[in-house]
Design a protein around this motif. Structure first.
Motif, PDB file in Angstrom:
ATOM      1  N   SER A  49      -0.257   3.232   7.632  1.00  0.00           N
ATOM      2  CA  SER A  49      -1.010   2.071   7.365  1.00  0.00           C
ATOM      3  C   SER A  49      -0.534   1.623   5.994  1.00  0.00           C
ATOM      4  O   SER A  49      -0.998   0.482   5.447  1.00  0.00           O
ATOM      5  CB  SER A  49      -2.560   2.322   6.996  1.00  0.00           C
ATOM      6  OG  SER A  49      -2.552   3.330   6.141  1.00  0.00           O
ATOM      7  N   ASP A  50       0.377   2.152   5.460  1.00  0.00           N
ATOM      8  CA  ASP A  50       1.304   1.827   4.132  1.00  0.00           C
ATOM      9  C   ASP A  50       2.446   1.207   4.356  1.00  0.00           C
ATOM     10  O   ASP A  50       2.964   1.170   5.348  1.00  0.00           O
ATOM     11  CB  ASP A  50       1.530   3.127   3.258  1.00  0.00           C
ATOM     12  CG  ASP A  50       0.284   3.815   2.882  1.00  0.00           C
ATOM     13  OD1 ASP A  50      -0.785   3.232   2.781  1.00  0.00           O
ATOM     14  OD2 ASP A  50       0.432   4.956   2.730  1.00  0.00           O
ATOM     15  N   LEU A  71       1.557  -0.572  -0.763  1.00  0.00           N
ATOM     16  CA  LEU A  71       0.748  -1.326  -0.441  1.00  0.00           C
ATOM     17  C   LEU A  71      -0.410  -0.481   0.711  1.00  0.00           C
ATOM     18  O   LEU A  71       0.159   0.096   1.441  1.00  0.00           O
ATOM     19  CB  LEU A  71       1.131  -2.723   0.342  1.00  0.00           C
ATOM     20  CG  LEU A  71       2.124  -3.409  -0.408  1.00  0.00           C
ATOM     21  CD1 LEU A  71       2.334  -4.791   0.344  1.00  0.00           C
ATOM     22  CD2 LEU A  71       1.583  -3.781  -1.855  1.00  0.00           C
ATOM     23  N   ASP A  72      -1.549  -0.632   0.595  1.00  0.00           N
ATOM     24  CA  ASP A  72      -2.537  -0.104   1.428  1.00  0.00           C
ATOM     25  C   ASP A  72      -2.666  -1.552   2.403  1.00  0.00           C
ATOM     26  O   ASP A  72      -3.482  -2.414   2.164  1.00  0.00           O
ATOM     27  CB  ASP A  72      -3.739   0.013   1.013  1.00  0.00           C
ATOM     28  CG  ASP A  72      -4.993   0.697   1.783  1.00  0.00           C
ATOM     29  OD1 ASP A  72      -4.597   0.845   3.002  1.00  0.00           O
ATOM     30  OD2 ASP A  72      -5.956   0.904   1.357  1.00  0.00           O
ATOM     31  N   LEU A  75      -1.270  -6.201   2.326  1.00  0.00           N
ATOM     32  CA  LEU A  75      -1.673  -7.127   0.968  1.00  0.00           C
ATOM     33  C   LEU A  75      -2.025  -6.432   0.039  1.00  0.00           C
ATOM     34  O   LEU A  75      -2.159  -6.941  -1.345  1.00  0.00           O
ATOM     35  CB  LEU A  75      -2.274  -8.252   1.286  1.00  0.00           C
ATOM     36  CG  LEU A  75      -1.838  -9.250   2.483  1.00  0.00           C
ATOM     37  CD1 LEU A  75      -2.894 -10.223   2.707  1.00  0.00           C
ATOM     38  CD2 LEU A  75      -0.213  -9.936   2.200  1.00  0.00           C
ATOM     39  N   GLN A  76      -2.758  -5.171   0.037  1.00  0.00           N
ATOM     40  CA  GLN A  76      -3.490  -4.597  -1.013  1.00  0.00           C
ATOM     41  C   GLN A  76      -2.405  -3.571  -1.948  1.00  0.00           C
ATOM     42  O   GLN A  76      -2.034  -2.610  -1.420  1.00  0.00           O
ATOM     43  CB  GLN A  76      -4.905  -3.913  -0.430  1.00  0.00           C
ATOM     44  CG  GLN A  76      -5.441  -3.186  -1.499  1.00  0.00           C
ATOM     45  CD  GLN A  76      -6.203  -4.163  -2.473  1.00  0.00           C
ATOM     46  OE1 GLN A  76      -6.863  -5.152  -1.956  1.00  0.00           O
ATOM     47  NE2 GLN A  76      -6.347  -3.810  -3.724  1.00  0.00           N
ATOM     48  N   ILE A  77      -2.441  -3.865  -3.106  1.00  0.00           N
ATOM     49  CA  ILE A  77      -1.606  -2.908  -3.934  1.00  0.00           C
ATOM     50  C   ILE A  77      -2.331  -1.704  -4.036  1.00  0.00           C
ATOM     51  O   ILE A  77      -3.381  -1.627  -4.650  1.00  0.00           O
ATOM     52  CB  ILE A  77      -1.270  -3.727  -5.180  1.00  0.00           C
ATOM     53  CG1 ILE A  77      -0.598  -4.923  -4.994  1.00  0.00           C
ATOM     54  CG2 ILE A  77      -0.448  -2.771  -6.086  1.00  0.00           C
ATOM     55  CD1 ILE A  77      -0.092  -5.641  -6.226  1.00  0.00           C
ATOM     56  N   ALA A  78      -1.834  -0.586  -3.944  1.00  0.00           N
ATOM     57  CA  ALA A  78      -2.407   0.747  -4.173  1.00  0.00           C
ATOM     58  C   ALA A  78      -1.727   1.417  -5.182  1.00  0.00           C
ATOM     59  O   ALA A  78      -2.369   2.454  -5.920  1.00  0.00           O
ATOM     60  CB  ALA A  78      -2.190   1.494  -2.658  1.00  0.00           C
ATOM     61  N   GLN A  79      -0.263   1.255  -5.274  1.00  0.00           N
ATOM     62  CA  GLN A  79       0.437   2.087  -6.447  1.00  0.00           C
ATOM     63  C   GLN A  79       1.563   1.366  -6.819  1.00  0.00           C
ATOM     64  O   GLN A  79       2.211   0.684  -6.010  1.00  0.00           O
ATOM     65  CB  GLN A  79       0.986   3.416  -5.742  1.00  0.00           C
ATOM     66  CG  GLN A  79       1.849   4.198  -6.872  1.00  0.00           C
ATOM     67  CD  GLN A  79       2.490   5.252  -5.825  1.00  0.00           C
ATOM     68  OE1 GLN A  79       2.246   5.710  -4.776  1.00  0.00           O
ATOM     69  NE2 GLN A  79       3.548   6.042  -6.568  1.00  0.00           N
ATOM     70  N   ARG A  80       1.915   1.308  -7.927  1.00  0.00           N
ATOM     71  CA  ARG A  80       3.008   0.413  -8.638  1.00  0.00           C
ATOM     72  C   ARG A  80       3.628   1.332  -9.530  1.00  0.00           C
ATOM     73  O   ARG A  80       2.778   1.529 -10.808  1.00  0.00           O
ATOM     74  CB  ARG A  80       2.647  -1.058  -9.123  1.00  0.00           C
ATOM     75  CG  ARG A  80       3.917  -1.836  -9.581  1.00  0.00           C
ATOM     76  CD  ARG A  80       3.494  -3.143  -9.932  1.00  0.00           C
ATOM     77  NE  ARG A  80       4.596  -3.837 -10.407  1.00  0.00           N
ATOM     78  CZ  ARG A  80       4.679  -5.185 -10.754  1.00  0.00           C
ATOM     79  NH1 ARG A  80       3.546  -5.953 -10.519  1.00  0.00           N
ATOM     80  NH2 ARG A  80       5.557  -5.792 -11.020  1.00  0.00           N
ATOM     81  N   ASN A  81       4.870   1.815  -9.474  1.00  0.00           N
ATOM     82  CA  ASN A  81       5.323   2.538 -10.545  1.00  0.00           C
ATOM     83  C   ASN A  81       5.752   1.831 -11.755  1.00  0.00           C
ATOM     84  O   ASN A  81       6.036   0.828 -11.947  1.00  0.00           O
ATOM     85  CB  ASN A  81       6.602   3.307 -10.092  1.00  0.00           C
ATOM     86  CG  ASN A  81       6.372   4.299  -8.962  1.00  0.00           C
ATOM     87  OD1 ASN A  81       5.478   4.474  -8.383  1.00  0.00           O
ATOM     88  ND2 ASN A  81       7.564   4.875  -8.313  1.00  0.00           N
ATOM     89  N   THR A  82       5.704   2.574 -12.999  1.00  0.00           N
ATOM     90  CA  THR A  82       5.989   2.055 -14.268  1.00  0.00           C
ATOM     91  C   THR A  82       7.341   2.356 -14.691  1.00  0.00           C
ATOM     92  O   THR A  82       7.700   1.864 -15.943  1.00  0.00           O
ATOM     93  CB  THR A  82       5.132   2.583 -15.201  1.00  0.00           C
ATOM     94  OG1 THR A  82       5.310   4.039 -15.312  1.00  0.00           O
ATOM     95  CG2 THR A  82       3.444   2.242 -14.921  1.00  0.00           C
ATOM     96  N   MET A  83       8.213   2.942 -13.912  1.00  0.00           N
ATOM     97  CA  MET A  83       9.583   2.984 -14.010  1.00  0.00           C
ATOM     98  C   MET A  83      10.485   2.830 -12.686  1.00  0.00           C
ATOM     99  O   MET A  83       9.743   2.820 -11.816  1.00  0.00           O
ATOM    100  CB  MET A  83       9.812   4.586 -14.515  1.00  0.00           C
ATOM    101  CG  MET A  83       9.502   4.985 -15.786  1.00  0.00           C
ATOM    102  SD  MET A  83      10.126   4.352 -17.124  1.00  0.00           S
ATOM    103  CE  MET A  83      11.668   5.431 -17.218  1.00  0.00           C
ATOM    104  N   PHE A 326       1.546  -5.839  11.814  1.00  0.00           N
ATOM    105  CA  PHE A 326       0.259  -5.421  11.640  1.00  0.00           C
ATOM    106  C   PHE A 326      -0.367  -6.132  12.939  1.00  0.00           C
ATOM    107  O   PHE A 326      -0.617  -7.193  12.798  1.00  0.00           O
ATOM    108  CB  PHE A 326      -0.570  -5.493  10.596  1.00  0.00           C
ATOM    109  CG  PHE A 326      -0.257  -4.587   9.582  1.00  0.00           C
ATOM    110  CD1 PHE A 326      -1.142  -3.375   9.321  1.00  0.00           C
ATOM    111  CD2 PHE A 326       0.914  -4.799   8.699  1.00  0.00           C
ATOM    112  CE1 PHE A 326      -0.555  -2.544   8.152  1.00  0.00           C
ATOM    113  CE2 PHE A 326       0.968  -4.040   7.569  1.00  0.00           C
ATOM    114  CZ  PHE A 326       0.491  -2.720   7.393  1.00  0.00           C
ATOM    115  N   GLY A 327      -0.569  -5.600  14.193  1.00  0.00           N
ATOM    116  CA  GLY A 327      -0.890  -6.296  15.242  1.00  0.00           C
ATOM    117  C   GLY A 327       0.010  -7.153  15.757  1.00  0.00           C
ATOM    118  O   GLY A 327       1.105  -6.746  15.826  1.00  0.00           O
TER     119      GLY A 327
END
Length: 362
Positions: A49-50, A71-72, A75-83, A326-327
């Motif tokens: 689902s990611d 993304l989850d 469209l939903q941001i779940a993680q964004r690296n800082t490097m 997705f679908g």
């Protein structure tokens, strides 16, 4: 995603409507040094689902690295690296790693990008089995100067003279130098082997070409490329045809396998009174022989429309580089004005129907 603007536009191709929804801006630059100037042109791949995004991150001085965001859902941001997840390490990419694309083939992730050394922009490859650690495989396109390119190509069939335009422009402007190579960008792998071979699209302006190889990069020897360029016209998949493609075209997102053929979302570049204008376009390639174009839309799928697509580091740019399905909803991730990552979505069945309609060109 709270406050995520959803903007709907209608695209009409002759008698059929393709309903394109501009989902809006997904990622913008931050105060972090590696992405302070812009984030755009992301590779995208769905796993469960990611959706994993590998985007071009630019700092001052036009130095590019590859950033990462998960993304989850679409469209939903779940993680964004800082490097950055990938940084330049070799001379051929000393000025940056640009415009990645990604696919999974037989359990290995193939991440392609443009390696830029300050003079040359050439397609390169990195591979991974976990989307965390990548092994760089080097340049995978011919490293050849303009004159040698022309000498080899002109031994074969006559091709569009625009293939030699960059050579002429560089000569007129006095920019020719010994280490300058023919630019070869927009490397996009097919996600499945075709007749047992790896296949990828690449772009020497103004068209899109295709390569078939037993293994990459092992097969791509100097001798391979000499033979390839001697028969260059045989490897051209698509060339500009319409007004919105008047300058050149290039592969955008990795091709998508459908029961009607390979769906290709690509970019078309229009010569306009205000300069280049980049559009997102759609075509259908034959499933067994993707050298054969089955159809393409005669108008753009979508174009720069809103201020965040029209005004930026480079104005009037929508540059599609990744998708997630997705679908029946196909999400298209694209760079907007070389500043930010945005998303559009379309019903894939509606798009395929438009490409299969009698008015779609072949």
């Amino acid at each position: 995603m709270d406050n995520f603007a959803a903007i709907k536009t209608l695209f009409e191709d002759t008698s059929r409507l393709v309903d394109v929804k501009k989902e809006g801006i997904l990622l913008e630059s931050t105060i972090l040094g590696f992405e302070s100037l812009g984030v755009f042109n992301p590779a995208a791949i769905r796993v469960g689902s990611d959706v994993h995004l590998f985007y071009r991150a630019v700092r001052e001085g036009n130095f590019s690295t590859i950033g990462y965001c998960r993304l989850d859902g679409p469209l939903q941001i779940a993680q964004r690296n800082t490097m950055p997840i990938l940084i330049p390490q070799h001379p051929y990419e000393s000025q940056g790693m640009e415009d990645p694309r990604i696919v999974n083939i037989d359990g290995t992730y193939y991440l392609t990008y443009t390696a830029y050394d300050g003079a040359n922009a050439l397609g390169a490859l990195a591979t991974s089995t976990d989307l965390v650690k990548f092994h760089k495989m080097g340049i995978i396109v011919p490293e050849i100067d303009f004159k040698r390119f022309r000498d080899l190509v002109e031994c074969g069939c006559v091709v569009n003279p625009k293939y030699f335009r960059e050579h002429q422009d560089y000569a007129i402007r006095g920019l020719m130098r010994p280490n300058l190579r023919m630019w070869d960008k927009n490397i996009v792998f097919f996600p499945d082997r075709i007749n047992g071979k790896l296949a990828f699209l690449h772009r020497i302006r103004p068209g899109i070409q295709i390569v078939f190889a037993d293994e990459v990069p092992a097969t791509l020897t100097h001798e391979f490329w000499v033979d390839y360029l001697l028969c260059f016209s045989d490897h051209i998949v698509m060339e500009p045809r319409y007004a919105h493609e008047s300058s050149y075209i290039g592969a955008g997102c990795p091709p998508i396998a459908t029961d009607r053929g390979w769906l290709l979302i690509y970019h078309g570049v229009e010569d306009s009174p205000d300069g280049y204008r980049y559009h997102a376009c759609a075509a259908l390639l034959d499933k067994e022989n993707p050298k054969k174009e089955l159809a393409r839309l005669s108008r753009p799928l979508f174009s720069p429309e809103f201020e965040w697509e029209r005004v930026g580091v480079v104005n009037n740019v929508v540059f599609p580089t990744g998708t997630a399905l997705f679908g029946d909803r196909l999400y298209i991730y694209y760079g907007a004005a070389d500043c930010r990552v945005a998303v559009a979505s379309v019903n894939i069945q509606q798009l395929l129907a438009a490409l299969s309609a009698p008015h779609a060109s072949a």
